[in-house]
Scaffold this motif. Structure first.
Motif, short mmCIF file in Angstrom:
data_model
loop_
_atom_site.label_atom_id
_atom_site.label_comp_id
_atom_site.label_asym_id
_atom_site.label_seq_id
_atom_site.Cartn_x
_atom_site.Cartn_y
_atom_site.Cartn_z
N MET A 48 0.82 -1.21 0.00
CA MET A 48 0.00 0.00 0.00
C MET A 48 0.85 1.26 0.00
SD MET A 48 -3.23 -1.14 0.33
CE MET A 48 -4.18 0.19 1.09
N LEU A 49 0.24 2.36 -0.38
CA LEU A 49 0.86 3.67 -0.25
C LEU A 49 1.34 3.85 1.18
CD1 LEU A 49 1.20 6.35 -1.94
CD2 LEU A 49 -0.82 7.17 -0.73
N GLY A 50 2.59 4.29 1.34
CA GLY A 50 3.17 4.47 2.66
C GLY A 50 4.01 3.31 3.14
N ASP A 51 3.85 2.13 2.51
CA ASP A 51 4.69 0.97 2.85
C ASP A 51 6.09 1.16 2.27
OD1 ASP A 51 2.58 -0.25 4.10
OD2 ASP A 51 2.13 -1.62 2.45
N LYS A 52 7.07 0.46 2.85
CA LYS A 52 8.42 0.50 2.30
C LYS A 52 8.44 -0.06 0.88
CE LYS A 52 11.35 0.55 6.42
NZ LYS A 52 12.50 -0.11 7.10
N ALA A 53 9.18 0.58 0.01
CA ALA A 53 9.25 0.17 -1.39
C ALA A 53 10.26 -0.95 -1.61
CB ALA A 53 9.61 1.37 -2.26
N CYS A 54 11.07 -1.25 -0.60
CA CYS A 54 12.08 -2.30 -0.72
C CYS A 54 11.82 -3.41 0.30
CB CYS A 54 13.48 -1.73 -0.49
SG CYS A 54 13.96 -0.46 -1.68
N GLY A 55 12.08 -4.64 -0.12
CA GLY A 55 12.02 -5.76 0.83
C GLY A 55 10.94 -6.78 0.55
N PHE A 56 9.96 -6.46 -0.29
CA PHE A 56 8.95 -7.47 -0.64
C PHE A 56 9.57 -8.55 -1.52
CE2 PHE A 56 6.12 -3.83 0.24
CZ PHE A 56 5.17 -4.45 1.06
N VAL A 57 9.08 -9.77 -1.38
CA VAL A 57 9.52 -10.87 -2.25
C VAL A 57 8.75 -10.71 -3.56
CG1 VAL A 57 9.76 -13.37 -2.52
CG2 VAL A 57 9.91 -12.32 -0.24
N ALA A 58 9.23 -9.79 -4.38
CA ALA A 58 8.50 -9.39 -5.58
C ALA A 58 9.46 -8.65 -6.50
CB ALA A 58 7.32 -8.49 -5.21
N ASP A 59 8.97 -8.32 -7.69
CA ASP A 59 9.77 -7.58 -8.66
C ASP A 59 8.87 -6.56 -9.36
OD1 ASP A 59 12.55 -7.88 -10.35
OD2 ASP A 59 10.89 -7.28 -11.64
N HIS A 60 9.17 -5.27 -9.18
CA HIS A 60 8.35 -4.20 -9.77
C HIS A 60 6.90 -4.25 -9.27
CE1 HIS A 60 11.60 -4.27 -12.83
NE2 HIS A 60 11.25 -3.02 -13.10
N VAL A 61 6.65 -4.71 -8.06
CA VAL A 61 5.26 -4.79 -7.61
C VAL A 61 4.68 -3.39 -7.47
CG1 VAL A 61 5.69 -4.78 -5.10
CG2 VAL A 61 3.70 -5.98 -6.02
N GLU A 62 3.40 -3.25 -7.85
CA GLU A 62 2.72 -1.96 -7.86
C GLU A 62 1.71 -1.90 -6.71
OE1 GLU A 62 2.93 -1.63 -12.75
OE2 GLU A 62 1.14 -2.45 -11.77
N PRO A 63 1.82 -0.88 -5.85
CA PRO A 63 0.91 -0.80 -4.70
C PRO A 63 -0.51 -0.50 -5.13
CG PRO A 63 2.19 1.21 -4.88
CD PRO A 63 2.74 0.27 -5.91
N GLY A 64 -1.48 -1.08 -4.42
CA GLY A 64 -2.88 -0.77 -4.68
C GLY A 64 -3.41 -1.43 -5.92
N VAL A 65 -3.93 -0.64 -6.84
CA VAL A 65 -4.62 -1.14 -8.03
C VAL A 65 -3.89 -0.65 -9.28
CG1 VAL A 65 -6.76 -1.00 -9.35
CG2 VAL A 65 -6.84 -1.27 -6.87
N SER A 66 -3.73 -1.55 -10.25
CA SER A 66 -3.09 -1.20 -11.52
C SER A 66 -4.13 -1.23 -12.62
CB SER A 66 -1.98 -2.22 -11.85
OG SER A 66 -1.06 -2.32 -10.79
N ILE A 67 -4.20 -0.15 -13.41
CA ILE A 67 -5.19 -0.09 -14.48
C ILE A 67 -4.52 0.24 -15.81
CG2 ILE A 67 -7.00 0.59 -12.87
CD1 ILE A 67 -6.90 3.41 -14.09
N SER A 68 -5.16 -0.19 -16.90
CA SER A 68 -4.71 0.14 -18.25
C SER A 68 -5.86 -0.08 -19.21
CB SER A 68 -3.50 -0.70 -18.65
OG SER A 68 -3.87 -2.05 -18.84
#
Length: 287
Positions: A48-68
């Protein structure tokens, strides 16, 4: 008082659908390891917004909802006209009518990222439509003509505690500064009107020197010697201001993503360190 031309800007609707997560190939890490990881797209319930951007077991993960949008021209409109801080409304599905905010754009995958409260996330589903009241394209700071504004809602600009000094320099609260040699993927893009570019993480000592491991989604940061006026590149003395929009990454040349908000080819932007310089605080989301 920060004077802008906001009264002349057009407010126009743009719309996108919540995307399915993209993950059709393994990632090769900077150490040469092969990994399958969560990445872009979808609804992230615990990022989520406000969480640390580093440390998740992920790659380029996008917080919240992604739309296109599946249509390229429509998706261009969504990505170019949307600004960080714009209001977003769910217009289909169980969460219809719920409101959120745009938090950034992610280049390459060409997603717009949107914050919604946790109770809304639980009602959303992939394919739901999100409409955005886009406002901000063409925004100018009337007392600082050398500073260009990109991807920024006029109301958000007014909440960022920006000061115009007597010599015309902008004083902007930022969480930290990033040296130009750490900016990677996205350099050379032809415009900063959309997308982002990444802070590289492979050199841990250089990364830690600016305390970048503590970055949070939504943090406002200053990029030294970075010119985003007509694309993205190195220019000594240039200054850019951006917002952290996606997580760190395992592949070389990548890292936390930064969407451009302000840029100047000369040092007329000055950063003032403020740990609370986060769009979540300015928008009243973070407590």
């Amino acid at each position: 008082m920060l004077r802008t031309n906001k009264e002349k800007l057009v407010q126009i609707s743009v719309c996108g659908e919540i995307t399915h997560p993209k993950n059709n190939f393994p990632r090769i890490t900077t150490e040469g390891k092969v990994k399958f990881l969560p990445g872009t797209g979808g609804i992230t319930y615990n990022v989520m917004l406000g969480d640390k951007a580093c440390g998740f077991v992920a790659d380029h993960v996008e917080p919240g909802v992604s739309i296109s949008n599946s249509d390229t021209m429509n998706n261009n409109g969504l990505n170019i006209l949307t600004s960080v801080g714009n209001t977003a409304k769910v217009i289909s599905g169980d969460a219809k009518g719920d409101l959120g905010y745009v938090t950034g754009m992610h280049g390459g995958i060409e997603h717009v990222l949107v914050y919604f409260p946790k109770e809304t996330l639980e009602k959303l589903t992939i394919g739901d439509k999100i409409q955005i009241k886009s406002w901000g394209t063409g925004l100018e700071l009337e007392d600082c003509p050398d500073v260009k504004v990109y991807n920024t809602d006029p109301d958000l600009v007014e909440k960022m505690n920006i000061r115009v000094l007597e010599d015309g320099t902008l004083e902007v609260p930022v969480v930290t500064t990033v040296p130009a040699h750490l900016m990677g993927s996205g350099i050379g893009a032809i415009t900063a009107h959309r997308g982002d570019y990444d802070i590289m993480t492979a050199d841990k000592e250089a990364f830690d020197a600016s305390n970048l491991g503590e970055l949070r989604f939504g943090d406002i940061i200053l990029l030294e010697d970075c010119d985003n006026s007509y694309g993205r590149g190195y220019l000594k003395g240039a200054v850019s201001i951006g917002v952290v929009v996606h997580s760190d990454c395992v592949i070389t040349g990548h890292g936390p993503g930064v969407t451009t908000l302000l840029t100047c080819q000369s040092p007329k932007i000055k950063g003032v360190i403020d740990p609370k310089a986060n769009i979540g605080n300015y928008l009243g989301i973070l407590k």
